[in-house]
Design a protein around this motif. Sequence first.
Motif, short mmCIF file in Angstrom:
data_model
loop_
_atom_site.label_atom_id
_atom_site.label_comp_id
_atom_site.label_asym_id
_atom_site.label_seq_id
_atom_site.Cartn_x
_atom_site.Cartn_y
_atom_site.Cartn_z
N ASP A 125 -1.47 -0.13 -5.15
CA ASP A 125 -2.61 0.75 -4.90
C ASP A 125 -2.31 2.21 -5.23
OD1 ASP A 125 -3.73 -1.54 -4.00
OD2 ASP A 125 -4.06 -0.90 -1.94
N ARG A 163 -3.76 10.24 -0.03
CA ARG A 163 -2.67 9.38 0.48
C ARG A 163 -2.06 8.54 -0.64
NH1 ARG A 163 -5.43 7.47 4.36
NH2 ARG A 163 -5.90 5.35 3.67
N MET A 164 -2.88 8.04 -1.54
CA MET A 164 -2.40 7.07 -2.53
C MET A 164 -2.01 7.69 -3.87
SD MET A 164 -2.35 4.53 -0.65
CE MET A 164 -1.48 3.62 -1.92
N TYR A 187 -18.78 11.47 1.31
CA TYR A 187 -18.47 10.29 2.13
C TYR A 187 -19.31 10.28 3.41
CZ TYR A 187 -15.80 7.23 5.19
OH TYR A 187 -15.43 6.24 6.07
N TYR A 231 -8.19 9.33 1.36
CA TYR A 231 -7.62 8.10 0.77
C TYR A 231 -6.92 8.42 -0.56
CZ TYR A 231 -7.00 3.65 -1.51
OH TYR A 231 -6.43 2.59 -2.17
N ALA A 250 -14.70 5.83 0.44
CA ALA A 250 -13.59 6.57 1.07
C ALA A 250 -13.73 8.05 0.78
CB ALA A 250 -12.26 6.06 0.53
N SER A 251 -13.20 8.84 1.70
CA SER A 251 -13.19 10.30 1.50
C SER A 251 -11.96 10.67 0.66
CB SER A 251 -13.11 10.99 2.86
OG SER A 251 -11.84 10.74 3.42
N MET A 264 -11.49 2.98 -6.40
CA MET A 264 -11.46 4.04 -5.39
C MET A 264 -11.65 5.44 -5.96
SD MET A 264 -11.38 2.08 -2.89
CE MET A 264 -11.44 3.33 -1.62
N ARG A 299 0.82 -1.22 0.00
CA ARG A 299 0.00 0.00 0.00
C ARG A 299 0.84 1.25 0.00
NH1 ARG A 299 -4.07 -2.76 4.22
NH2 ARG A 299 -5.05 -4.13 2.71
N TYR A 313 -16.53 -0.25 -0.40
CA TYR A 313 -15.27 0.47 -0.65
C TYR A 313 -15.60 1.94 -0.81
CZ TYR A 313 -12.57 -3.82 -1.13
OH TYR A 313 -11.92 -5.01 -0.88
N ASN A 351 -15.83 4.60 -6.43
CA ASN A 351 -16.10 5.25 -5.14
C ASN A 351 -17.03 6.45 -5.34
OD1 ASN A 351 -15.77 6.05 -2.43
ND2 ASN A 351 -13.82 7.10 -2.85
#
Length: 515
Positions: free
Chosen positions: A256, A435-436, A462, A432, A428-429, A373, A185, A426, A377
Amino acid sequence: MSVDVLRIVLGDQLTPSLSAIRDGDKSRDVLLMMEVAEETTYARHHKKKIAFIFAAMRGFAGEMQANGWHVDYVRLDASANHGSFSDEIARSIGRHQPRRIITTEAGEHRVLAAQEAWRAKFDVEFDLRPDDRFLCSKADFAKWAQGRRQLRMEYFYRDMRKKTGLLMEGNEPAGGRWNFDKKNRKPANADLFMPAPIRFDPDDETREVLDVVAAQFEDNFGDLRPFWFPVTRADAERAAAHFMKEALPQFGDFQDAMLRGEHFLFHSVLSPLINVGLLDPLALCRAAETQWKDGAAPLNAVEGFIRQIIGWREYVRGIYWLNGPDYISKNALEAKRNLPWMYWSGETDMACMAEAIGQTKEEAYAHHIQRLMVTGNFALLAGVDPRQVHEWYLAVYADAFEWVEAPNTIGMSQFADGGLLASKPYAASGAYIDRMSDYCDGCRYNVKQRVGEDACPFNSLYWNFLGRHRAHLSANPRMSQMYRTYDRFSDDVRVALHRQADEFLAHLDENGTDR
Ligand code: FAD
Ligand code: DLZ
Ligand code: SF4
């Protein structure tokens, strides 16, 4: 020549050892392959997807002819082409007068039902054989699923590891663990050396296909050119070998991750080739295992790659066949919104959505985390009708066939099967995505803000999603931490979040995009 057996090969059955072909007699049998309008219109396929399938079909016909087979190949633009499998089979029966027809079960309910109808329609002995290019048959999956309260991929995957012996040391998993996902991750940096899939120049046959697609599917979604997918078995094998050497070693770490302008990162981009039958999934896994044994790729990468193929790929197929044709109509969260127009136009101020949709238009490809995502998402949080979401995913990716696309969309991404496939939504705000990826750095929205004109839409959506579905989701132990956070917000904050989300969604409905 008097023909004994007419052996039908569909567009995603391009495998010489296919059950419909492997016991054939080249001197007496004919292979029938058909480019037909009905298959090009059941979804509004991306131009590249149609071109890829036709070019791969023609490549396969060439491969089989070179091996001595007689192939009856019906081109889309042949003047007498009636446009459906059943009409073209009837015409081929007229041409060859076979004693028998053999075909392999299609990969989706729609065409399987058509195959059953052929049995009744044609006055010829008819043999419909299982597609055994998968590790787990439909019957074995049903047996595995029977009596289980929950169907979890992880347990299925462990059985597939034992069955194949992949990454096994006796009865134990190599490295002492079944799953190294926690190591997989890491966000990626733009300064990493980035491998790229090999690009293949279209051969003459493919150039002809591109001209046909350009002329006949002008209004379909997506860019046709540049077209660089491999379309023959030999080139598919080159692409796979290139992935094993150049990208597999870091596949795990950055599985990811998402980066602006990087469409592939360390992903294999092999799914279209596997799904049409140009690459054998088990052989790929064995090749990846060899990379690990030779010290050329670490265990977390190889395990991650093998899990996607003998785990997820086989598992979603099992779920698809276990659930019947109604699976695509499931809508457990009662989501009703129309798919926003930006999914087709790519026009949005949300940088993450613009990146994921933009590269989908260009490449007919986005990697798993972009699908799950970002675009998935967003549709989940916005409450888009899962059937429309399913139709979009089925259309826009070169690897999209219903048996694999529908469980990923309806089950994994939209939670529309109520948790049959995934243990939690799945959802996410923006945090996420921040971060990715590096998407948020170049976005007109501020990922740190929840309310206000510049607030990242994923944030209010979210919390709004959690609020809307409290009755359905709050008892799920995997959601309890999110609901504890939600409950710690003051009433004022909650009201502001819901208002922010409602306003955004109202705007989305009005204009079809978020502008
Ligand atoms: P890699 O990341 O290199 O993975 C290696 C291989 O593992 C893939 O080639 C594929 O064969 C297999 N794999 C990985 N994840 C999955 C998965 N979740 N399900 C099944 N196989 C998997 N995959 C399709 O093949 N066709 C689809 O139509 C499709 N639709 C999807 C829709 C949604 C909403 C989501 C969230 C996922 C979907 N996937 C689909 C799964 C996955 O996103 C793709 O298989 C993957 O992105 C293909 O790229 P790749 O070959 O570079 O994969
Ligand atoms: C996806 C597709 C397309 C666009 N066209 C054809 C075609 O003309 N002929 C064919 O045999 N297959 C095609 N395919 C793939 C089929 O849709 C696929 O084989 C079925 O969906 C199997 O269920
Ligand atoms: Fe996407 Fe929000 Fe980040 Fe913009 S700020 S890229 S909308 S997650």
